[in-house]
Design an enzyme around this catalytic site. Structure first.
Site, PDB file in Angstrom:
ATOM      1  N   GLU A 139       1.203 -13.665 -16.315  1.00 34.58           N
ATOM      2  CA  GLU A 139       2.026 -13.723 -15.109  1.00 34.58           C
ATOM      3  C   GLU A 139       2.904 -14.966 -15.119  1.00 34.58           C
ATOM      4  O   GLU A 139       4.085 -14.902 -14.772  1.00 34.58           O
ATOM      5  CB  GLU A 139       1.143 -13.715 -13.862  1.00 34.58           C
ATOM      6  CG  GLU A 139       1.937 -13.677 -12.572  1.00 34.58           C
ATOM      7  CD  GLU A 139       1.066 -13.632 -11.341  1.00 34.58           C
ATOM      8  OE1 GLU A 139       1.631 -13.595 -10.227  1.00 34.58           O
ATOM      9  OE2 GLU A 139      -0.174 -13.644 -11.474  1.00 34.58           O
ATOM     10  N   GLN A 140       2.338 -16.110 -15.531  1.00 31.65           N
ATOM     11  CA  GLN A 140       3.135 -17.333 -15.603  1.00 31.65           C
ATOM     12  C   GLN A 140       4.264 -17.186 -16.625  1.00 31.65           C
ATOM     13  O   GLN A 140       5.384 -17.658 -16.401  1.00 31.65           O
ATOM     14  CB  GLN A 140       2.249 -18.520 -15.972  1.00 31.65           C
ATOM     15  CG  GLN A 140       2.967 -19.857 -15.976  1.00 31.65           C
ATOM     16  CD  GLN A 140       3.442 -20.287 -14.602  1.00 31.65           C
ATOM     17  OE1 GLN A 140       2.867 -19.894 -13.590  1.00 31.65           O
ATOM     18  NE2 GLN A 140       4.487 -21.102 -14.569  1.00 31.65           N
ATOM     19  N   ALA A 160       6.465 -24.297 -14.470  1.00 33.70           N
ATOM     20  CA  ALA A 160       5.723 -24.859 -15.600  1.00 33.70           C
ATOM     21  C   ALA A 160       5.732 -23.901 -16.785  1.00 33.70           C
ATOM     22  O   ALA A 160       5.743 -22.672 -16.620  1.00 33.70           O
ATOM     23  CB  ALA A 160       4.291 -25.170 -15.191  1.00 33.70           C
ATOM     24  N   SER A 190       0.586 -24.583 -16.513  1.00 35.82           N
ATOM     25  CA  SER A 190       0.769 -24.420 -15.072  1.00 35.82           C
ATOM     26  C   SER A 190      -0.525 -24.654 -14.313  1.00 35.82           C
ATOM     27  O   SER A 190      -1.573 -24.109 -14.666  1.00 35.82           O
ATOM     28  CB  SER A 190       1.273 -23.010 -14.754  1.00 35.82           C
ATOM     29  OG  SER A 190       1.259 -22.775 -13.353  1.00 35.82           O
ATOM     30  N   HIS A 237      -1.190 -23.395 -11.569  1.00 31.24           N
ATOM     31  CA  HIS A 237      -1.595 -22.130 -10.959  1.00 31.24           C
ATOM     32  C   HIS A 237      -2.626 -21.398 -11.818  1.00 31.24           C
ATOM     33  O   HIS A 237      -3.433 -20.626 -11.289  1.00 31.24           O
ATOM     34  CB  HIS A 237      -0.374 -21.241 -10.726  1.00 31.24           C
ATOM     35  CG  HIS A 237       0.450 -21.664  -9.558  1.00 31.24           C
ATOM     36  ND1 HIS A 237       0.072 -21.416  -8.252  1.00 31.24           N
ATOM     37  CD2 HIS A 237       1.623 -22.342  -9.484  1.00 31.24           C
ATOM     38  CE1 HIS A 237       0.984 -21.909  -7.431  1.00 31.24           C
ATOM     39  NE2 HIS A 237       1.933 -22.476  -8.150  1.00 31.24           N
ATOM     40  N   ASP A 265       0.761 -22.348  -3.554  1.00 34.35           N
ATOM     41  CA  ASP A 265       2.082 -22.539  -2.959  1.00 34.35           C
ATOM     42  C   ASP A 265       2.048 -21.929  -1.564  1.00 34.35           C
ATOM     43  O   ASP A 265       1.615 -20.774  -1.389  1.00 34.35           O
ATOM     44  CB  ASP A 265       3.169 -21.852  -3.781  1.00 34.35           C
ATOM     45  CG  ASP A 265       3.462 -22.572  -5.083  1.00 34.35           C
ATOM     46  OD1 ASP A 265       2.983 -23.702  -5.262  1.00 34.35           O
ATOM     47  OD2 ASP A 265       4.164 -21.991  -5.935  1.00 34.35           O
ATOM     48  N   GLU A 316       8.052 -30.867  -4.924  1.00 33.18           N
ATOM     49  CA  GLU A 316       7.701 -29.527  -4.442  1.00 33.18           C
ATOM     50  C   GLU A 316       6.866 -29.665  -3.173  1.00 33.18           C
ATOM     51  O   GLU A 316       5.631 -29.741  -3.239  1.00 33.18           O
ATOM     52  CB  GLU A 316       6.936 -28.739  -5.509  1.00 33.18           C
ATOM     53  CG  GLU A 316       7.754 -28.428  -6.742  1.00 33.18           C
ATOM     54  CD  GLU A 316       7.068 -27.437  -7.680  1.00 33.18           C
ATOM     55  OE1 GLU A 316       5.908 -27.043  -7.396  1.00 33.18           O
ATOM     56  OE2 GLU A 316       7.689 -27.051  -8.686  1.00 33.18           O
ATOM     57  N   TRP A 332       5.911 -27.638  -1.178  1.00 30.59           N
ATOM     58  CA  TRP A 332       5.131 -26.430  -0.916  1.00 30.59           C
ATOM     59  C   TRP A 332       3.899 -26.289  -1.813  1.00 30.59           C
ATOM     60  O   TRP A 332       3.090 -25.395  -1.603  1.00 30.59           O
ATOM     61  CB  TRP A 332       6.017 -25.203  -1.146  1.00 30.59           C
ATOM     62  CG  TRP A 332       6.608 -25.175  -2.538  1.00 30.59           C
ATOM     63  CD1 TRP A 332       6.016 -24.694  -3.672  1.00 30.59           C
ATOM     64  CD2 TRP A 332       7.885 -25.680  -2.942  1.00 30.59           C
ATOM     65  NE1 TRP A 332       6.846 -24.862  -4.761  1.00 30.59           N
ATOM     66  CE2 TRP A 332       7.999 -25.462  -4.340  1.00 30.59           C
ATOM     67  CE3 TRP A 332       8.954 -26.277  -2.260  1.00 30.59           C
ATOM     68  CZ2 TRP A 332       9.141 -25.833  -5.059  1.00 30.59           C
ATOM     69  CZ3 TRP A 332      10.083 -26.648  -2.977  1.00 30.59           C
ATOM     70  CH2 TRP A 332      10.180 -26.427  -4.358  1.00 30.59           C
ATOM     71  N   HIS A 333       3.730 -27.144  -2.811  1.00 32.71           N
ATOM     72  CA  HIS A 333       2.694 -26.962  -3.830  1.00 32.71           C
ATOM     73  C   HIS A 333       1.526 -27.911  -3.576  1.00 32.71           C
ATOM     74  O   HIS A 333       1.675 -29.133  -3.647  1.00 32.71           O
ATOM     75  CB  HIS A 333       3.300 -27.231  -5.220  1.00 32.71           C
ATOM     76  CG  HIS A 333       2.344 -27.018  -6.353  1.00 32.71           C
ATOM     77  ND1 HIS A 333       2.409 -25.934  -7.211  1.00 32.71           N
ATOM     78  CD2 HIS A 333       1.289 -27.755  -6.787  1.00 32.71           C
ATOM     79  CE1 HIS A 333       1.445 -26.029  -8.115  1.00 32.71           C
ATOM     80  NE2 HIS A 333       0.752 -27.132  -7.872  1.00 32.71           N
TER      81      HIS A 333
END
Length: 263
Positions: free
Chosen positions: A73-74, A95, A100, A102, A109, A159, A161-162
């Site tokens: 997905e990344q 990233a 990443s 995530h 996020d 960021e 939001w992260h």
């Protein structure tokens, strides 16, 4: 004292692992290690268990944008961003696959819940429920991972939001000192079992679950660093009768966090 034997993988797992372009992720959390926050949005079980009450206390108006992502997905997000926005934008905000946060299941996020929410750069203003979240996040173990002014340290553009789960005592200390995760990993190297870091959190407004149990009271922790080498197992000593959370930093050692709970 008791001895605890750790396999070589301990360096690459835990809530303090540093994942960036210089330190790729070695182990993704498996399905049994993740919990669903909403359809299509997962975090590790501990991170999810702390985010839920935090969002409940800061009120409605915050949207879950993106949690755990697989490598595939990344990779797709990175490719799509290259096509849509070009390399400069993508390198700033997305990233490289394998690097990443995530993929750890510890990063989320979030955005202001409103029409037209941007998936890559959601709005997270310092007002309303977003401002309440920012004030309370460290109490629940979360940090703003990529703050403005620290781009040269993190290698990522600001960021707002992260957010990243690191655990309550670490988030509290990082926010108090204004440290990024890169800086905190370096900071912890200065503390040994003989001379540990002491972190005291204020009394919680209500009882919540933490790794050592449910404490409606003030918490005091001892934290120290144990050097470790890649590919090698590790033996550490822990105080008798006290629990501990162990976290590798994905670089060169393990952080040991021991609680001392006082009413």
């Amino acid at each position: 004292m008791r001895y605890v034997h750790l396999d070589s993988g301990v360096l690459h797992r835990g809530e303090l692992i540093l994942v960036n372009r210089d330190h790729p992720l070695k182990q993704e959390p498996g399905p049994s290690q993740r919990a669903e926050l909403a359809p299509g949005c997962e975090l590790t079980r501990q991170a999810a268990s702390m985010l839920k009450p935090l969002l409940a206390e800061t009120g409605p108006g915050i949207a879950l944008v993106s949690g755990w992502r697989s490598f595939d997905e990344q990779q797709q997000i990175f490719r799509d961003s290259l096509r849509a926005h070009g390399e400069k934008f993508t390198r700033q905000y997305v990233a490289v696959p394998g690097c990443s946060e995530h993929q750890t299941g510890l990063a989320i996020d979030l955005g202001e819940d409103r029409p037209g929410l941007d998936f890559l750069r959601p709005s997270f203003p310092d007002r309303g429920p977003c401002a309440a979240f920012l004030r309370r996040k460290a109490e629940f173990g979360f940090i703003l991972r990529y703050p403005a002014g620290k781009e040269s340290v993190t290698g990522i553009a600001s960021e707002p939001w992260h957010f990243r789960y690191v655990g309550r005592p670490h988030a509290w200390e990082m926010e108090r000192l204004g440290l990024t995760l890169e800086e905190y990993v370096d900071y912890l190297r200065g503390f040994s079992q003989a001379s540990p870091l002491h972190v005291t959190l204020p009394a919680l407004e209500r009882q919540i679950e933490v790794p050592f149990g449910a404490f409606p009271c003030k918490e005091t922790y001892e934290i120290w660093f144990v050097p470790a080498k890649r590919g090698e197992s590790l033996t550490i000593t822990l105080p008798d009768g006290r629990g501990a959370v162990l976290s590798g930093n994905n670089v060169d050692g393990v952080a040991v966090t021991c609680p001392e709970v006082t009413a």
